[in-house]
Design an enzyme around this catalytic site. Structure first.
Site: not given
Length: 326
Positions: A60-64
């Site tokens: 989920v961090y920065s949308d992958g």
């Protein structure tokens, strides 16, 4: 760099883990303070060259894009067998049904997406980012077991939840002969010590490696209480962590400043040294957006606090409401 066994496993990890939420495309997530690939790579390289072999990110961090940046950097700066890569699953990755959570469908689809982004055929540690009350524990645990048996993960871990929930999951896994959690990534620092009541003793008794997130309380322990940063002003989740105990927390920050001044070292070193001194903890997860952040983390490894200094740091603490579980 010192290395320790991760909990009761045979896996050797550096005493510090580099947290990679800081690295990602700013436009692809809720955190405008994240560093793009060009600015992230020197920090990842600095960590590798200093001996850190443990890297933690999440789908989920920065949308992958955190996984993508970390995967490319580690492939260039080191060999795959030399590093321990950890990632997480639970957060929403696409709208609509089955776009988040810990169902069998979500876990099996998200491990494949994470591996693709990281550019590897396996992760060393696959963690559930939070507890999912809407999915039967048995479904989650069997899916994680299947991920391990398929060779896509070497170990599994969990993150912030109630100790009774974690104890139940450990019991269910054992009863069914499924892969056991090896780690707990929970929230531990001088401003939030509620995990000392039940979670840390549980992990100690069960041989679980503890890899706490935000050991510097998102930087609040490293600067004067009233000093704001770009991150503190825009970090909506971080703002929920200290909503009810501001006066007591200020006193803790001032205690850190007092001990740091007496030692002639930055506050970050004192705050991290306190976490490192806790016997239950394997490797705190440290974030770094500047080279000096890593320099302070490395220095903290050699800073041994006295009993009096620890008493000074702990004395102002007051009980906190439970936070960080959602």
């Amino acid at each position: 760099m010192d290395y320790v066994k991760l909990g009761r496993t045979g896996l050797d990890v550096s005493r510090l883990c580099l947290g990679c939420m800081t690295y990602g495309v700013p436009e692809r997530g809720p955190h405008p303070w994240t560093l793009d690939e060009e600015r992230s790579r020197p920090l990842i390289r600095q960590a590798v060259e200093a001996g850190i072999n443990f890297f933690d990110t999440a789908n989920v961090y920065s949308d992958g894009t955190s996984e993508e940046i970390v995967g490319r950097a580690l492939k260039e700066f080191t060999r795959r067998d030399e590093v321990v890569i950890a990632t997480k699953v639970h957060g929403r990755m696409h709208p609509g049904p089955n776009g988040a959570g810990l169902s069998r469908k979500a876990i099996l689809q998200e491990i494949d997406h994470s591996l693709r982004r990281l550019g590897t055929d396996h992760v060393d540690l696959y963690q559930i980012h939070r507890f999912d009350p809407e999915v039967p524990i048995e479904e989650t645990l069997e899916a994680l077991h299947d991920v391990v048996k398929a060779g896509k993960a070497r170990y599994i871990g969990a993150s912030s939840m109630f100790a009774w929930q974690f104890a139940t999951m450990l019991h269910v896994a054992e009863a069914n002969g499924w892969t056991r959690f090896a780690t707990m990534q929970d929230y531990v620092n001088l401003l939030y010590r509620e995990e000392e009541r039940e979670m840390l003793p549980l992990c100690d008794a069960e041989g679980i490696g503890v890899i706490p997130w935000s050991p510097l309380a998102r930087g609040r322990l490293t600067r004067p209480w009233d000093e704001a940063t770009e991150r503190s002003q825009s970090d909506q989740f971080g703002q929920t962590l200290y909503a009810h105990t501001a006066d007591a927390d200020r006193q803790v920050v001032e205690a850190v400043a007092k001990v740091a001044e007496g030692r002639g070292v930055p506050r970050a070193q004192v705050a991290l040294a306190w976490v490192l001194a806790k016997p239950e903890i394997s490797a705190p997860i440290v974030g770094a957006s500047k080279p000096g952040h890593l320099d302070d983390a490395f220095a903290a490894l050699d800073l041994v606090l006295s009993d009096d200094e620890i008493a000074t740091l702990e004395a102002p603490y007051v009980p906190h409401a439970v936070v960080g579980f959602s």
